[in-house]
Design a protein around this motif. Structure first.
Motif, PDB file in Angstrom:
ATOM      1  N   GLY A  69       0.993  -1.112  -0.128  1.00 35.86           N
ATOM      2  CA  GLY A  69       0.050  -0.132  -0.079  1.00 35.86           C
ATOM      3  C   GLY A  69       0.877   1.325  -0.104  1.00 35.86           C
ATOM      4  O   GLY A  69       0.682   2.230   0.873  1.00 35.86           O
ATOM      5  N   ARG A  74       5.810   7.352  -0.080  1.00 33.43           N
ATOM      6  CA  ARG A  74       6.398   7.966   0.888  1.00 33.43           C
ATOM      7  C   ARG A  74       7.334   7.289   1.817  1.00 33.43           C
ATOM      8  O   ARG A  74       8.267   7.730   2.315  1.00 33.43           O
ATOM      9  N   ASP A  90       0.754  -1.431  -4.671  1.00 34.14           N
ATOM     10  CA  ASP A  90      -0.332  -0.492  -4.602  1.00 34.14           C
ATOM     11  C   ASP A  90      -1.354  -0.957  -5.638  1.00 34.14           C
ATOM     12  O   ASP A  90      -1.276  -1.504  -6.651  1.00 34.14           O
ATOM     13  N   LEU A 135       1.776   0.624   6.531  1.00 31.18           N
ATOM     14  CA  LEU A 135       1.111   1.762   7.502  1.00 31.18           C
ATOM     15  C   LEU A 135      -0.108   2.336   6.840  1.00 31.18           C
ATOM     16  O   LEU A 135       0.049   2.757   5.807  1.00 31.18           O
TER      17      LEU A 135
HETATM   18  C1  LIG Z   1      -3.426   6.229   3.467  1.00 30.48           C
HETATM   19  S1  LIG Z   1      -2.516   5.749   1.759  1.00 30.48           S
HETATM   20  C2  LIG Z   1      -0.929   5.141   2.588  1.00 30.48           C
HETATM   21  C3  LIG Z   1       0.174   5.216   1.994  1.00 30.48           C
HETATM   22  C4  LIG Z   1       1.556   4.827   2.429  1.00 30.48           C
HETATM   23  N1  LIG Z   1       1.287   3.543   3.188  1.00 30.48           N
HETATM   24  C5  LIG Z   1       2.021   5.633   3.204  1.00 30.48           C
HETATM   25  O1  LIG Z   1       2.154   5.664   4.405  1.00 30.48           O
HETATM   26  O2  LIG Z   1       2.642   6.824   2.764  1.00 30.48           O
HETATM   27  C6  LIG Z   1      -3.309   4.068   1.660  1.00 30.48           C
HETATM   28  C7  LIG Z   1      -2.582   3.372   0.142  1.00 30.48           C
HETATM   29  O3  LIG Z   1      -3.203   2.025   0.418  1.00 30.48           O
HETATM   30  C8  LIG Z   1      -3.251   1.644  -0.981  1.00 30.48           C
HETATM   31  N2  LIG Z   1      -4.300   0.310  -0.975  1.00 30.48           N
HETATM   32  C9  LIG Z   1      -5.625   0.548  -0.386  1.00 30.48           C
HETATM   33  N3  LIG Z   1      -5.846  -0.753  -0.422  1.00 30.48           N
HETATM   34  C10 LIG Z   1      -5.036  -1.523  -1.205  1.00 30.48           C
HETATM   35  C11 LIG Z   1      -4.874  -2.975  -1.568  1.00 30.48           C
HETATM   36  N4  LIG Z   1      -6.089  -3.811  -1.292  1.00 30.48           N
HETATM   37  N5  LIG Z   1      -3.883  -3.413  -1.933  1.00 30.48           N
HETATM   38  C12 LIG Z   1      -2.726  -2.517  -2.332  1.00 30.48           C
HETATM   39  N6  LIG Z   1      -2.699  -1.020  -1.977  1.00 30.48           N
HETATM   40  C13 LIG Z   1      -4.012  -0.784  -1.328  1.00 30.48           C
HETATM   41  C14 LIG Z   1      -3.758   3.026  -1.505  1.00 30.48           C
HETATM   42  O4  LIG Z   1      -4.224   2.992  -2.985  1.00 30.48           O
HETATM   43  C15 LIG Z   1      -3.011   4.219  -0.930  1.00 30.48           C
HETATM   44  O5  LIG Z   1      -2.232   4.433  -1.682  1.00 30.48           O
END
Ligand SMILES: C[S@@+](CC[C@H](N)C(=O)[O-])C[C@H]1O[C@@H](n2cnc3c(N)ncnc32)[C@H](O)[C@@H]1O
Length: 231
Positions: A69, A74, A90, A135
């Motif tokens: 994710g 970042r 992602d 995270l």
């Molecule tokens: C709140 S952001 C956090 C991004 C990163 N972890 C950070 O802390 O900068 C949540 C991320 O999770 C991704 N996401 C949500 N569901 C997901 C899944 N099933 N598989 C992969 N990524 C996912 C979203 O596209 C998004 O980019």
């Protein structure tokens, strides 16, 4: 929301307000994040956290890392300074496009971004990673989906590797739905799971929670950052 809508939602967030949908601070909504400050939050966190894990004797960075994710990278970018390979995966293509574009200026040749629209991580082989981190990600999908990723993390983790992930605790001892800014379009859902249930689940996949620390990753909701090794 079901998995298909989860993917659509994060695609929209990635198109409309990517940095704010990653770090949702009120005054940063509407593409108000300063890009440098935004990425600095990630390098500050990763550099300090890896130092902490090393000082505690839990893990010394080496080999390959996975940022599940990863959004706009970042955490993936600073991980690239500590690991031979830093992989980010992602569900949202616009987020990944932005990460790739950003890397034109960061220039990390050991960063690899993967688009995955599945509720598994079959794109990677067993034991591929020394370090896996996730995270503020699992909290945004229903427990029926995040439990599958937790199982996959254990499969992908090398025998001496470390998994770190964050998840809110459930309200009323159940996987819970916590409405997050009701009426937001697209909608951001928040779920959690009771700490004991998380530990039991990981145990079922050969994992041993060696640390769970309360954090503030989910606003006012009680949330934990778990550190897991193979038992
Ligand atoms: C709140 S952001 C956090 C991004 C990163 N972890 C950070 O802390 O900068 C949540 C991320 O999770 C991704 N996401 C949500 N569901 C997901 C899944 N099933 N598989 C992969 N990524 C996912 C979203 O596209 C998004 O980019």
């Amino acid at each position: 929301m079901d998995f298909e809508n989860l993917a659509k939602t994060w695609e929209k967030f990635g198109e409309q307000d990517p940095l704010w949908s990653v770090l949702s601070e009120d005054q940063k909504q509407g593409n108000q994040w300063d890009v440098e400050n935004f990425y600095h939050t990630g390098s500050y966190y990763i550099n300090n956290y890896l130092k902490e894990l090393e000082i505690k004797g839990i893990f010394k960075a080496n080999g390959k890392s996975l940022d599940f994710g990863c959004g706009v990278g970042r955490l993936t970018f600073p991980l690239a300074n500590h690991f031979e390979e830093s992989h980010g995966v992602d569900i949202s293509l616009p987020m990944l496009k932005l990460a790739t574009k950003q890397n034109e200026s960061f220039g990390h040749e050991n960063c690899f971004f993967h688009h995955n629209l599945k509720n598994d991580l079959s794109l990677f082989e067993d034991g591929s990673f020394d370090f896996i981190i996730s995270l503020i990600v699992l909290q945004h999908m229903e427990p029926r989906y995040f439990v599958n990723y937790l199982a996959e993390f254990m499969r992908l983790l090398k025998s001496d590797g470390v998994l770190v992930f964050q998840l809110p605790a459930a309200v009323e001892n159940r996987a819970s739905y916590l409405s997050y800014e009701a009426g937001m379009n697209p909608e951001m859902e928040v779920f959690g799971m009771d700490q004991d249930d998380v530990e039991a689940l990981l145990k079922g996949h050969g994992g041993n929670v060696i640390e769970s620390v309360e954090d503030h990753a989910c606003g006012d909701e009680t949330s934990y950052r778990y550190v897991v090794k193979h038992s």
